[in-house]
Enzyme design. Structure first.
Site, mmCIF file in Angstrom:
data_model
loop_
_atom_site.group_PDB
_atom_site.id
_atom_site.type_symbol
_atom_site.label_atom_id
_atom_site.label_comp_id
_atom_site.label_asym_id
_atom_site.label_seq_id
_atom_site.Cartn_x
_atom_site.Cartn_y
_atom_site.Cartn_z
ATOM 1 N N LYS A 22 0.836 -1.211 0.000
ATOM 2 C CA LYS A 22 0.000 0.000 0.000
ATOM 3 C C LYS A 22 0.873 1.266 0.000
ATOM 4 O O LYS A 22 0.641 2.178 -0.784
ATOM 5 C CB LYS A 22 -0.886 -0.067 1.260
ATOM 6 C CG LYS A 22 -1.818 1.085 1.467
ATOM 7 C CD LYS A 22 -2.947 0.698 2.412
ATOM 8 C CE LYS A 22 -2.596 0.791 3.882
ATOM 9 N NZ LYS A 22 -2.469 2.169 4.387
ATOM 10 N N SER A 23 1.881 1.317 0.860
ATOM 11 C CA SER A 23 2.700 2.538 0.957
ATOM 12 C C SER A 23 3.439 2.814 -0.351
ATOM 13 O O SER A 23 3.482 3.955 -0.829
ATOM 14 C CB SER A 23 3.728 2.389 2.083
ATOM 15 O OG SER A 23 3.096 2.342 3.325
ATOM 16 N N GLN A 179 4.785 9.561 6.835
ATOM 17 C CA GLN A 179 3.841 10.427 6.121
ATOM 18 C C GLN A 179 4.247 11.889 6.256
ATOM 19 O O GLN A 179 4.209 12.636 5.280
ATOM 20 C CB GLN A 179 2.424 10.204 6.668
ATOM 21 C CG GLN A 179 1.897 8.818 6.321
ATOM 22 C CD GLN A 179 0.537 8.530 6.925
ATOM 23 O OE1 GLN A 179 -0.016 9.336 7.659
ATOM 24 N NE2 GLN A 179 -0.004 7.354 6.628
ATOM 25 N N ASP A 327 2.175 -0.853 12.195
ATOM 26 C CA ASP A 327 0.932 -1.370 11.604
ATOM 27 C C ASP A 327 0.724 -2.854 11.910
ATOM 28 O O ASP A 327 -0.375 -3.374 11.732
ATOM 29 C CB ASP A 327 0.948 -1.172 10.081
ATOM 30 C CG ASP A 327 0.886 0.306 9.701
ATOM 31 O OD1 ASP A 327 0.473 1.124 10.535
ATOM 32 O OD2 ASP A 327 1.256 0.633 8.556
HETATM 33 C C1 S3P Z 1 2.570 5.079 6.200
HETATM 34 C C2 S3P Z 1 3.194 5.489 7.356
HETATM 35 C C3 S3P Z 1 2.753 5.104 8.702
HETATM 36 C C4 S3P Z 1 1.857 3.886 8.654
HETATM 37 C C5 S3P Z 1 0.787 4.030 7.601
HETATM 38 C C6 S3P Z 1 1.410 4.160 6.229
HETATM 39 C C7 S3P Z 1 3.080 5.540 4.899
HETATM 40 O O1 S3P Z 1 2.028 6.171 9.280
HETATM 41 O O2 S3P Z 1 1.276 3.657 9.915
HETATM 42 O O3 S3P Z 1 -0.068 2.894 7.597
HETATM 43 O O4 S3P Z 1 2.707 4.961 3.850
HETATM 44 O O5 S3P Z 1 3.876 6.479 4.901
HETATM 45 P P1 S3P Z 1 2.751 7.395 10.041
HETATM 46 O O6 S3P Z 1 3.525 8.190 9.061
HETATM 47 O O7 S3P Z 1 1.607 8.204 10.628
HETATM 48 O O8 S3P Z 1 3.608 6.785 11.093
#
Ligand code: S3P
Length: 439
Positions: A22-23, A179, A327
């Site tokens: 997903k990321s 993020q 996660d």
């Molecule tokens: C993600 C970063 C994480 C993660 C989220 C996806 C990303 O969040 O928990 O499911 O794709 O950059 P945070 O940046 O809030 O830690």
């Protein structure tokens, strides 16, 4: 909202691959949209979150064509080429969509609004508003929460052209977050001078690994990640293939570690070390885990994970480890519920995910007959007595649906999970894959 019913299983066995990460999918689609030229992406995440990013980009004038199951072709709009949207952009349940998109919209010289569903509108956005505002963006919010209104860079912003009116800055996010890091780095591409993110702890580095695929350079020195503004992204030279999602692989890994006699192989998984913290945690909980890297795709190590039920050991997960498995904490808790004690601390961030994952996880585990205790920054699971099964509410949180399902596999009786539709946020084929592995 549908419920999901899980029956006790003897073991899980077999080999499978999981949908694209997903990321990484969010980043490939977004960077393709910003680039000059046409990029092709394969094995994209099938989850609703990435579909949401695609919808938002289409509303900004980006042509994204489906070229096969989980494959798209993206006609990038080039430097500051997004068109003003005619209605608010809906990030739905996706924090990654909202925060990454914020970095890009902050630079574009038009008005736009990002909204989200009830869960997303409760989540903290000041963590991206603050650095973007410091770079010269004007963002109005509901006291640090969505809707976020972007008024474009301030006309009096000191940066001026040729950037997007933003000025580079050095920023240390108050919490480790990929993020926030990504939002600032993306905005930094449109800022004058250099933009540096200094990380208090390493977080997933998919943005940094993806940028060079689009001709963007990103300099990493220890905890300092720097981009120079004014770089133009160019379309990916070859089709990009997204590796399997380690967070989805972790679900089957936790299931195999929960049920004696289990052994599961997950192939084609992204083995990025900043995503594989769950492997080390599972080993400490007594599982036998091997990871084998087979290739590198788009700068990401890719390979297989084999998990075999070992024995039951107690473990403690502390703050330093949390960003590398945040996660996966719900499924690690589920694994602990099958015979171990697990203490998690330094994980208060769980309270601002798709749900308050500490309160909702503990409530759901207790409803399934698991001894679980809530702490301000984590929880304690004591799984020495077998779970009874029962009825648990996943409160619309995909990671909780999967965690409750793993508890249900090892329980004495049947488990019903309410508000289970949300599993489609990251893993729409979860139930089908589960049935394939159950023996
Ligand atoms: C993600 C970063 C994480 C993660 C989220 C996806 C990303 O969040 O928990 O499911 O794709 O950059 P945070 O940046 O809030 O830690």
């Amino acid at each position: 909202m549908h419920s999901m019913t899980i029956f006790p299983a003897r073991a899980v066995r077999g080999s499978l691959s999981v949908p694209g990460d997903k990321s990484i999918s969010h980043r490939y689609v977004l960077l393709s949209a910003l680039a000059d030229g046409q990029s092709a992406i394969e094995h994209l995440s099938t989850g609703a979150d990435v579909a949401t990013t695609i919808k938002c980009l289409r509303s900004l004038g980006v042509e994204i064509t489906s070229t096969g199951p989980s494959a798209v072709s993206v006609a990038g709009r080039g430097w500051l080429g997004f068109l003003p949207p005619t209605s608010p952009l809906d990030a739905e349940n996706s924090g990654t969509t909202m925060r990454l998109m914020a970095g890009v919209l902050a630079a574009h010289p038009f008005h736009s609004t990002l909204v989200g569903d009830e869960s997303l509108q409760r989540r903290p956005m000041r963590r991206v508003i603050d650095p973007l505002t410091a770079m010269g963006a004007t963002i109005a919010s509901d006291d640090g929460r969505a809707p976020l209104h972007f008024i474009g860079p301030r006309p009096d912003a000191p940066g001026g052209r040729p950037g997007g009116g933003l000025t580079g800055l050095e920023w240390t996010p108050p919490v480790p977050s990929a993020q926030i890091k990504s939002a600032v780095l993306l905005a930094g591409l449109y800022a004058t001078g250099e933009t540096t993110v200094v990380e208090l702890a390493p977080t997933r580095d998919h943005t940094e690994r993806a940028m060079p695929l689009f001709g963007l350079s990103c300099d990493i020195r220890g905890s300092r990640i720097r981009v120079v503004g004014g770089q133009r992204a160019t379309a990916a030279a070859a089709p990009l293939c997204v590796p399997g999602d380690p967070s989805s692989a972790a679900v089957w890994a936790a299931a195999a570690a929960s049920l004696p006699g289990s052994s599961v192989q997950i192939t084609g998984v992204a083995l990025n070390p900043l995503r594989c913290g769950f492997v080390h945690a599972l080993r400490r909980l007594g599982a036998e885990v091997t990871m084998t890297q087979e290739s590198v795709e788009g700068g990401e190590p890719v390979g297989s994970i084999v998990v075999t039920y070992g024995d039951c050991r107690d473990a403690h997960i502390e703050a330093a480890e949390v960003p590398g498995l945040i996660d996966e904490l719900p499924v690690l808790a589920a694994c602990a519920a099958a015979g171990r004690r697990l203490e998690v601390s330094g994980a208060a961030e769980l309270r601002v995910k798709e749900s308050d994952r500490i309160t909702a996880l503990v409530a759901g585990f207790r409803a399934l007959g698991v001894d679980a205790v809530e702490r301000p920054d984590g929880f304690v699971i004591d799984g020495r007595a077998q779970a009874s099964g029962g009825r648990a509410d996943a409160v619309g949180d995909h990671r909780l649906v999967m965690a409750f399902a793993i508890v249900g596999l090892a329980a004495r009786g049947q488990t019903v999970i309410d508000s289970a539709d949300s599993v489609a946020v990251s893993y729409p084929s979860f139930e089908a894959d589960l049935h394939q592995l159950i023996t």
